[in-house]
Design a protein around this motif. Structure first.
Motif, PDB file in Angstrom:
ATOM      1  N   LEU A 111       0.816  -1.207   0.000  1.00 45.48           N
ATOM      2  CA  LEU A 111       0.000   0.000   0.000  1.00 45.48           C
ATOM      3  C   LEU A 111       0.853   1.262   0.000  1.00 45.48           C
ATOM      4  N   ASP A 112       1.915   1.303   0.798  1.00 42.81           N
ATOM      5  CA  ASP A 112       2.722   2.522   0.867  1.00 42.81           C
ATOM      6  C   ASP A 112       3.812   2.583  -0.202  1.00 42.81           C
ATOM      7  N   ASN A 113       3.949   1.524  -0.989  1.00 47.80           N
ATOM      8  CA  ASN A 113       4.908   1.524  -2.097  1.00 47.80           C
ATOM      9  C   ASN A 113       4.395   0.578  -3.183  1.00 47.80           C
ATOM     10  N   PRO A 114       3.471   1.045  -4.043  1.00 45.74           N
ATOM     11  CA  PRO A 114       2.839   0.180  -5.042  1.00 45.74           C
ATOM     12  C   PRO A 114       3.812  -0.485  -6.010  1.00 45.74           C
ATOM     13  N   SER A 115       5.037  -0.009  -6.089  1.00 43.59           N
ATOM     14  CA  SER A 115       6.001  -0.640  -6.993  1.00 43.59           C
ATOM     15  C   SER A 115       6.440  -2.008  -6.480  1.00 43.59           C
ATOM     16  N   ILE A 116       6.255  -2.276  -5.200  1.00 35.52           N
ATOM     17  CA  ILE A 116       6.581  -3.586  -4.621  1.00 35.52           C
ATOM     18  C   ILE A 116       5.346  -4.465  -4.753  1.00 35.52           C
ATOM     19  N   GLN A 117       5.449  -5.497  -5.581  1.00 34.92           N
ATOM     20  CA  GLN A 117       4.289  -6.320  -5.913  1.00 34.92           C
ATOM     21  C   GLN A 117       4.594  -7.808  -5.763  1.00 34.92           C
ATOM     22  N   ALA A 118       3.529  -8.547  -5.519  1.00 35.96           N
ATOM     23  CA  ALA A 118       3.603 -10.015  -5.469  1.00 35.96           C
ATOM     24  C   ALA A 118       2.410 -10.561  -6.242  1.00 35.96           C
ATOM     25  N   VAL A 119       2.553 -11.775  -6.757  1.00 40.16           N
ATOM     26  CA  VAL A 119       1.501 -12.394  -7.565  1.00 40.16           C
ATOM     27  C   VAL A 119       0.986 -13.633  -6.838  1.00 40.16           C
ATOM     28  N   GLY A 120      -0.330 -13.826  -6.868  1.00 35.52           N
ATOM     29  CA  GLY A 120      -0.910 -14.996  -6.223  1.00 35.52           C
ATOM     30  C   GLY A 120      -2.244 -15.359  -6.833  1.00 35.52           C
ATOM     31  N   LYS A 121      -2.857 -16.413  -6.300  1.00 35.61           N
ATOM     32  CA  LYS A 121      -4.166 -16.874  -6.749  1.00 35.61           C
ATOM     33  C   LYS A 121      -5.073 -17.072  -5.540  1.00 35.61           C
ATOM     34  N   VAL A 122      -6.381 -16.972  -5.783  1.00 37.88           N
ATOM     35  CA  VAL A 122      -7.345 -17.151  -4.695  1.00 37.88           C
ATOM     36  C   VAL A 122      -7.257 -18.590  -4.185  1.00 37.88           C
ATOM     37  N   ARG A 123      -6.971 -18.709  -2.897  1.00 35.41           N
ATOM     38  CA  ARG A 123      -6.832 -20.032  -2.278  1.00 35.41           C
ATOM     39  C   ARG A 123      -8.073 -20.447  -1.501  1.00 35.41           C
ATOM     40  N   GLU A 124      -8.709 -19.486  -0.879  1.00 38.61           N
ATOM     41  CA  GLU A 124      -9.831 -19.827  -0.007  1.00 38.61           C
ATOM     42  C   GLU A 124     -10.798 -18.659   0.087  1.00 38.61           C
ATOM     43  N   VAL A 125     -12.098 -18.982   0.058  1.00 39.53           N
ATOM     44  CA  VAL A 125     -13.159 -18.004   0.286  1.00 39.53           C
ATOM     45  C   VAL A 125     -14.048 -18.566   1.383  1.00 39.53           C
ATOM     46  N   THR A 126     -14.160 -17.843   2.495  1.00 43.49           N
ATOM     47  CA  THR A 126     -14.957 -18.363   3.605  1.00 43.49           C
ATOM     48  C   THR A 126     -16.410 -18.513   3.177  1.00 43.49           C
ATOM     49  N   PRO A 127     -17.060 -19.612   3.575  1.00 40.66           N
ATOM     50  CA  PRO A 127     -18.445 -19.850   3.132  1.00 40.66           C
ATOM     51  C   PRO A 127     -19.482 -19.022   3.867  1.00 40.66           C
ATOM     52  N   ALA A 128     -19.115 -18.391   4.981  1.00 40.27           N
ATOM     53  CA  ALA A 128     -20.085 -17.629   5.779  1.00 40.27           C
ATOM     54  C   ALA A 128     -19.727 -16.147   5.770  1.00 40.27           C
ATOM     55  N   VAL A 129     -20.773 -15.318   5.872  1.00 43.70           N
ATOM     56  CA  VAL A 129     -20.595 -13.865   5.927  1.00 43.70           C
ATOM     57  C   VAL A 129     -20.440 -13.447   7.384  1.00 43.70           C
ATOM     58  N   ALA A 130     -19.452 -12.610   7.662  1.00 45.21           N
ATOM     59  CA  ALA A 130     -19.235 -12.124   9.026  1.00 45.21           C
ATOM     60  C   ALA A 130     -20.420 -11.262   9.450  1.00 45.21           C
ATOM     61  N   ALA A 131     -20.990 -11.571  10.615  1.00 46.33           N
ATOM     62  CA  ALA A 131     -22.198 -10.860  11.060  1.00 46.33           C
ATOM     63  C   ALA A 131     -21.927  -9.400  11.373  1.00 46.33           C
ATOM     64  N   ASN A 132     -20.735  -9.080  11.869  1.00 47.73           N
ATOM     65  CA  ASN A 132     -20.456  -7.700  12.290  1.00 47.73           C
ATOM     66  C   ASN A 132     -20.036  -6.788  11.145  1.00 47.73           C
TER      67      ASN A 132
END
Length: 360
Positions: free
Chosen positions: A229-250
């Motif tokens: 966030l404070d230096n957008p030139s520093i980047q990493a690449v990845g793929k979606v590994r997990e999506v939680t099945p439930a929505v956080a109530a708060n």
């Protein structure tokens, strides 16, 4: 008499002339000059920039396996630890007493085994000579086996007491970084109460809290670029590994974890990162802010019909952007939308369409 009649005629003529001028001056303007844009639908996918942080793939809550009073804490939040390193200790007095008691019981059972073994040996020597009965021999043998079993039980109890005493030391199972501390020296804790949170070394994830509306479609399997966030030139690449099945109530969000292939220099555990995601593309119309008005309480635009008249038309706004709006419903294509000069329009009013490049 003739002069009076002439004066009256002149007066009536003057009034008629003045009345005609007043009506001509009061006549409202019948048309307005406007700029228009011809509607051309195109696929639009909203881009959303999300903010998250880098977390360890494996995060463990470390706790004592026995209860007691904490008398020593060796690490703090942010410290790096190694496997088998002692992190904290409990007061061992009570458990040491259990060990001493179990040790005494073992000694007593060993003496009993020694006594019953000697008695059995005597019976074993006397039985062939007929100086003892078979029942006495069997009783001595049973007493020996009973004492041996009691000794084994006492030894197991001693081993268990020593193991419980060893649990007064909280030991890290793997190398990593302490990310949280939930107890302090002097606090009496129960078994399994979390004392430290350990982010173990190894794979890292970028974790984001995403609103459920952005996850109508399955998560993409294409590579995702994550930037510091404070230096957008520093980047990493990845793929979606997990999506939680439930929505956080708060928060009403879903947690999405992106497995990062490797962390570049400057991006580390706890770093705040951002990623840009795009929703599903849908046919939409892009108009400048100036084209939007309202029909009572509903958003609307001014259209110029085939007769050159202005007509108020309700629309549905899909998204508000900087300097423009995305119309999701209400326009099909080919309509002429007033984008400038619509402030004084009213339904059915004749308009003059200004040519591009003309001054408003």
């Amino acid at each position: 008499m003739g002069g009076r009649i002439s004066t009256c005629i002149f007066g009536f003529g003057l009034l008629a002339l003045l009345s005609g001028c007043s009506e001509e001056n009061a006549e409202p303007k019948q048309h307005s000059r406007v700029f228009v844009q011809t509607v051309a639908p195109a696929d639009f996918a909203a881009a959303v920039t999300l903010t998250g942080d880098v977390q360890a793939r494996v995060q463990t809550d470390l706790s004592f396996r026995v209860g007691g009073k904490i008398i020593q804490r060796m690490v703090d939040v942010g410290d790096r630890v190694t496997a088998k390193q002692v992190l904290a200790r409990l007061d061992p007095k009570d458990l040491q007493t259990n060990v001493d008691s179990a040790q005494a019981q073992v000694v007593a059972e060993q003496a009993r085994v020694k006594q019953t073994a000697a008695a059995f040996v005597r019976q074993e020597k006397l039985l062939p000579k007929g100086y003892t009965s078979r029942s006495e021999y069997d009783s001595a043998q049973a007493a020996l086996r009973s004492s041996q079993s009691a000794l084994a039980a006492a030894q197991a109890q001693l081993a268990n007491a020593r193991e419980q005493l060893g649990y007064t030391a909280l030991i890290a199972d793997a190398p990593g970084v302490i990310t949280a501390r939930q107890a302090e020296v002097g606090q009496v804790v129960q078994a399994t109460l979390p004392i430290f949170s350990l982010a173990t070394d190894g794979e890292r994830d970028a974790v984001f809290n995403v609103y459920e509306s952005l996850l109508v479609e399955p998560a993409p399997q294409t590579p995702i670029t994550v930037s510091l966030l404070d230096n957008p030139s520093i980047q990493a690449v990845g793929k979606v590994r997990e999506v939680t099945p439930a929505v956080a109530a708060n928060t009403g969000t879903v947690q999405v974890k992106i497995a990062l292939q490797s962390l570049p220099k400057g991006m580390q555990l706890g770093s705040v990162v951002s990623a840009t995601a795009k929703g599903k593309a849908a046919p939409s119309v892009e108009l400048p802010w100036s084209a939007l008005t309202k029909d009572i309480n509903d958003p609307a635009v001014w259209l110029v019909d085939g007769d050159g008249k202005a007509q108020l038309h309700k629309v549905s706004v899909a998204r508000y952007l900087t300097g423009k709006v995305i119309i999701g419903d209400g326009l099909k294509g080919g309509e002429k939308v007033v984008v400038a000069g619509g402030q004084l329009l009213h339904p059915g009013m004749l308009v003059e369409i200004a040519q591009p490049g003309a001054q408003p």
